[in-house]
Scaffold this motif. Sequence first.
Motif, short mmCIF file in Angstrom:
data_model
loop_
_atom_site.label_atom_id
_atom_site.label_comp_id
_atom_site.label_asym_id
_atom_site.label_seq_id
_atom_site.Cartn_x
_atom_site.Cartn_y
_atom_site.Cartn_z
N VAL A 1 18.34 -13.25 9.56
CA VAL A 1 18.18 -12.28 8.47
C VAL A 1 16.70 -11.97 8.29
O VAL A 1 15.86 -12.88 8.29
N VAL A 2 16.37 -10.69 8.16
CA VAL A 2 15.03 -10.25 7.76
C VAL A 2 15.18 -9.58 6.40
O VAL A 2 15.97 -8.64 6.25
N ALA A 3 14.43 -10.08 5.41
CA ALA A 3 14.63 -9.60 4.03
C ALA A 3 13.29 -9.49 3.32
O ALA A 3 12.26 -10.01 3.79
N GLU A 4 13.30 -8.80 2.20
CA GLU A 4 12.11 -8.73 1.35
C GLU A 4 11.75 -10.12 0.84
O GLU A 4 12.62 -10.96 0.61
N ASN A 5 10.46 -10.35 0.70
CA ASN A 5 9.99 -11.65 0.21
C ASN A 5 10.16 -11.70 -1.30
O ASN A 5 9.22 -11.52 -2.06
N ASP A 6 11.39 -11.92 -1.72
CA ASP A 6 11.72 -11.90 -3.14
C ASP A 6 12.79 -12.95 -3.40
O ASP A 6 13.77 -13.05 -2.66
N ALA A 7 12.59 -13.74 -4.45
CA ALA A 7 13.54 -14.82 -4.74
C ALA A 7 14.94 -14.30 -4.99
O ALA A 7 15.93 -14.96 -4.68
N SER A 8 15.05 -13.10 -5.56
CA SER A 8 16.38 -12.56 -5.87
C SER A 8 17.19 -12.30 -4.60
O SER A 8 18.41 -12.28 -4.63
N VAL A 9 16.49 -12.08 -3.47
CA VAL A 9 17.20 -11.83 -2.22
C VAL A 9 17.97 -13.07 -1.79
O VAL A 9 19.09 -12.98 -1.28
#
Length: 757
Positions: free
Chosen positions: A686-694
């Motif tokens: 997985v590649v995702a935004e650097n955000d805890a909510s993700v």
Amino acid sequence: MVSSPAPDQESEGKGDISCEKLVARFLTYGSQDDEGLIRRAFDVAFKAHAEQSRDNGDPYITHPLAVAMILARFRLDAQSICTALLHDTIEDTGVSHDDLKRQFGATVADLVDGVTKLTRLELQSDRTKQAENFRKLVLAMSKDIRVLLVKLADRLHNMRTLHFVERTDRRQRIARETLDIYAPLAERIGMDRVKTELQNLSFAQLEPEADSTIRTRLNYLRGQGADVIEDVRCELLRLCHEAGLKDVQVSGREKSPYSIWEKMQRRNVAFEQLSDIMAFRVVVDTRESCYAALGAVHAAYPMIAGRFKDYISTPKANGYQSLHTGVTLRSPRNQKIEVQIRTRPMHDVAENGVAAHWAYKEGTGVQEGGYGGLRRPRWVQDLLEILEASSAPDEFLENTKLELYQDQVFCFTPKGQLISLPRGATPVDFAYAVHSQIGDTCVGAKINGRLMPLRHELENGDQVEIMTARGGAPSPSWERFVVTGKARARIRRYVTQQQRQAALDSGRVALAKAFRQEGVDGAEKVIETTLKALKQSSLSDLYVAVGSNALTARDVVHAAYPELRRVQRVPRMLAGLPGVLGTAGPRLHAGGGNALGRKPSARAVPLVGLGSGVAVHYAACCHPLPGDRIVGVVATGKGVTIHTRNCQTLESFAATPERFLDVDWDYDAMARTGDGGAVRVGRISVVAENDASVLAGITNAISRCDAPMVNLKIVNRQLEYMEIIVDVEVRDLRHLSSVIAGLRAVSGITQADRARS
């Protein structure tokens, strides 16, 4: 108050249905050789529309005559004038394209045909039809900009006579479309006078009370401040003369009702709180004189901070050039005014846009693409790219509106290339403006040398460096903050493609399993025979329909083999196959359990192709699942390790082919037991935004897919994004595909694919 005239609003041709005034106007700038062509066009239009009339009762010919007169006032060429006269003949009369081609040549016939497809663009049907017609407009004007010029003149005259239309809802639909599409298009080609008139006419229909109130206030202020305006005009003229500028013209004007209302809405203020409804224009002879006049004005009056804009050194995308500044008068009452300073050629471009550049003389390249020797504007190319990227007509229309509404900022690439963007644009918008591929692979941005978030709003003069990564892809979350239609269209296109691919893969696996369970041939040639019965246009569409649950796999099997609808089949045994063996469940971790600490399932692993009592292990490098094509590798004293056939680890065994075993999943045994035996581990990258909510979104999505998560590891964390490896317990490849599809739908996830290492 002195003001620049708007386009002539008299009903050109009313009461006079001859073409004498039109010809006389054309001959003030055009060639006498074209006079006969224009008269023939008028005669054809006059005869074709002889039995038709307008809503106000006038003969219909007054409309094309008025449209032609508007274009003549902009000094357009004879072919454009003929197109205006004939623009309704193909649609509303018996005149055909071939008739026009034979009498006036291919260029005029094609121009009329292009406009014909667009004349029913009013919001009188559903939104999709409007969007489809606008697609035609973009394609037509990309080939010849004169199509747009004729269409704008047509719409301008229709708006001037809109009050004759009886139905209020129809008037408002036409006005809304004019405000949303045609006024911005006029602005994009620099026709400021046309844009302003279209906006004001639309505003009067859409907000009649507000329009009346603002006009009443303007009339009052005009009476109260007439002397002030003339005094300021004379003062500016005196300042320019004292600065040594000789040939100077100064005029005062007030902002239009629509622009005043728009500013009131944008700033959430009352009319009385606006301080710059007066503006003055200074026209000088040279570029250098513009800056001299600016210096004289700033020396005499205090400048308002943030109100100075230099569009001479940095022109707008439509070619507009001028100096803008705001100053405060010392009397009366510290009145604030806007001053625009430009040369006469700049003023001509500002008022007439593309029409000011138009070439009439022979040899200027008018025939080359219909741009009169001009290059196709960048924004037209952007609209074509939006057209290509948008999957649905409604989406194209929405993205186009984003592209047309712009108050610009100007930014630079590291090499100094100027990029114009709408106010509020972000580095993602910048990346797509440079090149679509750069936008697709963007992972970060440096602004003026500093690493900044991708949602950061750019400002005038920013230098933007886009950081890209191989394999990078648009994030669905970008759609929430991008402001250009081009960026939004590309992002949506990628998301749609990803969702379609996930459904396609899932559908293919489901069909393969369904055909195997029934013991019948499931080759693509067999499946293709079901397309017509299932109303699918292609094999890929069928896979997508099954993967998205629009169809069931059983529907396809029954369409291919209708006899199976009437026979309740019993799962069959494959005769002569070796026994079904296996001793290993999910991948074992230290301590003898799986990653959750549970013991592996005691169920046998359904494989065929192995002998009795053979120990089986599943490779941790590729995590094979039912549905994968697999191969066994024999290891002395360790049994057989199962790999997927595309596993890169198999290359290390190439020198010992005797260690390979031809094995496969026993799908009949799985069907017999109702499941695939023990659960197995599937690995997802997985590649995702650097955000805890993700992270919360990832766990929730996996939970909804009934796939317990056994491991999660962040393998790479950057400022803007992070790469994650997730291990989940799944039943088979289809189950894993559904988990991946669920992850791709999570806001903030850029990429989700099966891990191969």
